[in-house]
Design a protein around this motif. Structure first.
Motif, mmCIF file in Angstrom:
data_model
loop_
_atom_site.group_PDB
_atom_site.id
_atom_site.type_symbol
_atom_site.label_atom_id
_atom_site.label_comp_id
_atom_site.label_asym_id
_atom_site.label_seq_id
_atom_site.Cartn_x
_atom_site.Cartn_y
_atom_site.Cartn_z
ATOM 1 N N LYS A 123 0.827 -1.200 0.000
ATOM 2 C CA LYS A 123 0.000 0.000 0.000
ATOM 3 C C LYS A 123 0.867 1.258 0.000
ATOM 4 O O LYS A 123 0.595 2.225 -0.727
ATOM 5 C CB LYS A 123 -0.927 -0.007 1.230
ATOM 6 N N LYS A 124 1.933 1.231 0.808
ATOM 7 C CA LYS A 124 2.841 2.378 0.840
ATOM 8 C C LYS A 124 3.536 2.554 -0.508
ATOM 9 O O LYS A 124 3.721 3.678 -0.983
ATOM 10 C CB LYS A 124 3.875 2.192 1.944
ATOM 11 N N TYR A 138 2.332 1.688 -3.416
ATOM 12 C CA TYR A 138 1.330 2.206 -4.347
ATOM 13 C C TYR A 138 1.148 3.715 -4.167
ATOM 14 O O TYR A 138 1.095 4.474 -5.150
ATOM 15 C CB TYR A 138 0.005 1.490 -4.124
ATOM 16 N N GLU A 139 1.051 4.140 -2.924
ATOM 17 C CA GLU A 139 0.864 5.571 -2.661
ATOM 18 C C GLU A 139 2.074 6.378 -3.121
ATOM 19 O O GLU A 139 1.933 7.483 -3.660
ATOM 20 C CB GLU A 139 0.616 5.784 -1.164
ATOM 21 N N ARG A 140 3.290 5.823 -2.935
ATOM 22 C CA ARG A 140 4.504 6.508 -3.379
ATOM 23 C C ARG A 140 4.539 6.596 -4.907
ATOM 24 O O ARG A 140 4.871 7.640 -5.479
ATOM 25 C CB ARG A 140 5.732 5.766 -2.865
ATOM 26 N N LYS A 170 1.977 6.522 -6.923
ATOM 27 C CA LYS A 170 0.922 7.442 -7.352
ATOM 28 C C LYS A 170 1.396 8.891 -7.260
ATOM 29 O O LYS A 170 1.130 9.712 -8.153
ATOM 30 C CB LYS A 170 -0.329 7.237 -6.484
ATOM 31 N N THR A 171 2.113 9.184 -6.186
ATOM 32 C CA THR A 171 2.646 10.547 -6.024
ATOM 33 C C THR A 171 3.655 10.877 -7.126
ATOM 34 O O THR A 171 3.653 11.985 -7.683
ATOM 35 C CB THR A 171 3.320 10.691 -4.647
ATOM 36 N N GLU A 180 1.856 11.505 -10.422
ATOM 37 C CA GLU A 180 1.257 12.845 -10.437
ATOM 38 C C GLU A 180 2.321 13.924 -10.673
ATOM 39 O O GLU A 180 2.033 14.973 -11.254
ATOM 40 C CB GLU A 180 0.542 13.093 -9.102
ATOM 41 N N GLU A 184 -0.751 -0.964 -8.483
ATOM 42 C CA GLU A 184 -2.141 -1.178 -8.085
ATOM 43 C C GLU A 184 -2.501 -2.660 -8.118
ATOM 44 O O GLU A 184 -3.206 -3.166 -7.235
ATOM 45 C CB GLU A 184 -3.063 -0.394 -9.017
#
Length: 327
Positions: free
Chosen positions: A139-140, A142-144, A146-147, A150, A163
């Motif tokens: 999860k971490k 994925y969030e990294r 995604k950032t 962006e 994902e």
């Protein structure tokens, strides 16, 4: 008298030297003269760029850092040869994790079938703890990712891969939780079916991880010569970029356009002469392989495909060639 003899000897030596030099010069220029005469006799009526029937632009199927490059421009490779290796430590860890999930799912199925024991519940709890930890790490990640996407520092494909990993680890966590609950509540026929489904799901995840790991080794899809290399050790390989290009010079051809008024002089299988500016004073053998029956509406010319004979590997894709009829 002695002076006259000496002068004669010197004159003879000079004439002899000139004779040898002239003979060598004639011999060295003989082949060039013959090629020039052949070029002059041939009637060059078509032109086009050299291409190869067998060409491959090779890209990575995954995003990873390059750890090894086994080829360079000009290298000869055979189909199946390893040309690039990627850093697959993370992928190997995912395979190990997926294999552990399979082992756990199979053990849970056996336990459910044979009855529940206290040690089985402890094992299921440990599996849940591991699955939860893996889920949190994924999860971490994925969030990294995604950032970074962006911020346009990563690709959309990398985000999709992260994902997919998140979804897989979340499913493993839920599966482990259900297994623990079933062991605590007692196994039924329905719960055994669920265990079987979890084994199948874990095996599918393992297969996916193994496929991703195998993509870390990039091999040559065809035999040929490397004519482009766009990656070095330590750089990131991504699915959107061509890393290496390979062409097979034994299958070279020219797509040339012939004026419609001379098509009657051409036939498939006909031998033709080919000259290339990058290889001066050389006439290559060619053969008309295909004559397109369709007329180009703009140029009023007809496409003619000419295969090339290049025994000394002097020609390269992209070179400009002129095609002539032999006199």
């Amino acid at each position: 008298m002695k002076k006259i003899t000496l002068v004669c000897l010197i004159a003879a030596m000079i004439l002899s030297g000139c004779s040898v030099t002239n003979s060598t010069s004639v011999d060295s220029n003989l082949q060039t003269t013959e090629n020039t005469q052949q070029n002059t006799k041939n009637q060059y009526i078509m032109a086009g760029k050299i291409a190869a029937n067998d060409e491959a632009n090779i890209a990575s199927k995954i995003s990873a850092r390059v750890s090894e490059v086994s080829v360079n421009i000009g290298s000869n490779v055979n189909k199946g040869d390893t040309i690039i290796k990627l850093d697959t430590q993370d992928l190997q860890a995912q395979v190990n994790q997926a294999q552990a999930a399979v082992n756990t799912a199979k053990a849970s199925l056996v336990n459910a079938t044979n009855g529940t024991r206290p040690e089985q519940i402890a094992q299921a709890q440990a599996a849940l703890d591991n699955a939860t930890e893996s889920y949190e790490v994924t999860k971490k990640n994925y969030e990294r990712t995604k950032t970074l996407v962006e911020a346009e520092a990563n690709t959309q494909q990398q985000l999709e891969s992260a994902e997919q990993q998140l979804v897989a680890t979340e499913a493993q966590q839920k599966s482990a939780q259900e297994q623990l609950n079933m062991l605590k509540n007692g196994a039924t026929e329905t719960s055994i079916d669920v265990y079987k489904a979890q084994v199948e799901q874990a095996e599918a995840a393992l297969k996916t991880a193994q496929t991703a790991l195998s993509n870390g080794t990039i091999t040559a899809p065809i035999s040929g010569v490397v004519n482009a290399k766009n990656i070095n050790i330590g750089e990131m390989a991504s699915p959107s970029a061509t890393l290496v290009s390979i062409s097979n010079s034994s299958t070279l051809f020219v797509n040339a356009y012939a004026p419609s008024d001379i098509i009657s002089e051409l036939k498939e299988g006909q031998d033709v002469a080919v000259k290339v500016s990058e290889v001066p004073d050389t006439v290559f053998e060619g053969k008309i392989a295909v004559i397109n029956s369709k007329l180009n509406s703009q140029s009023r010319n007809i496409l003619v495909k000419v295969t090339l004979s290049d025994p000394n590997a002097q020609l390269k894709p992209g070179m400009f060639a002129e095609v002539g009829l032999k006199e």
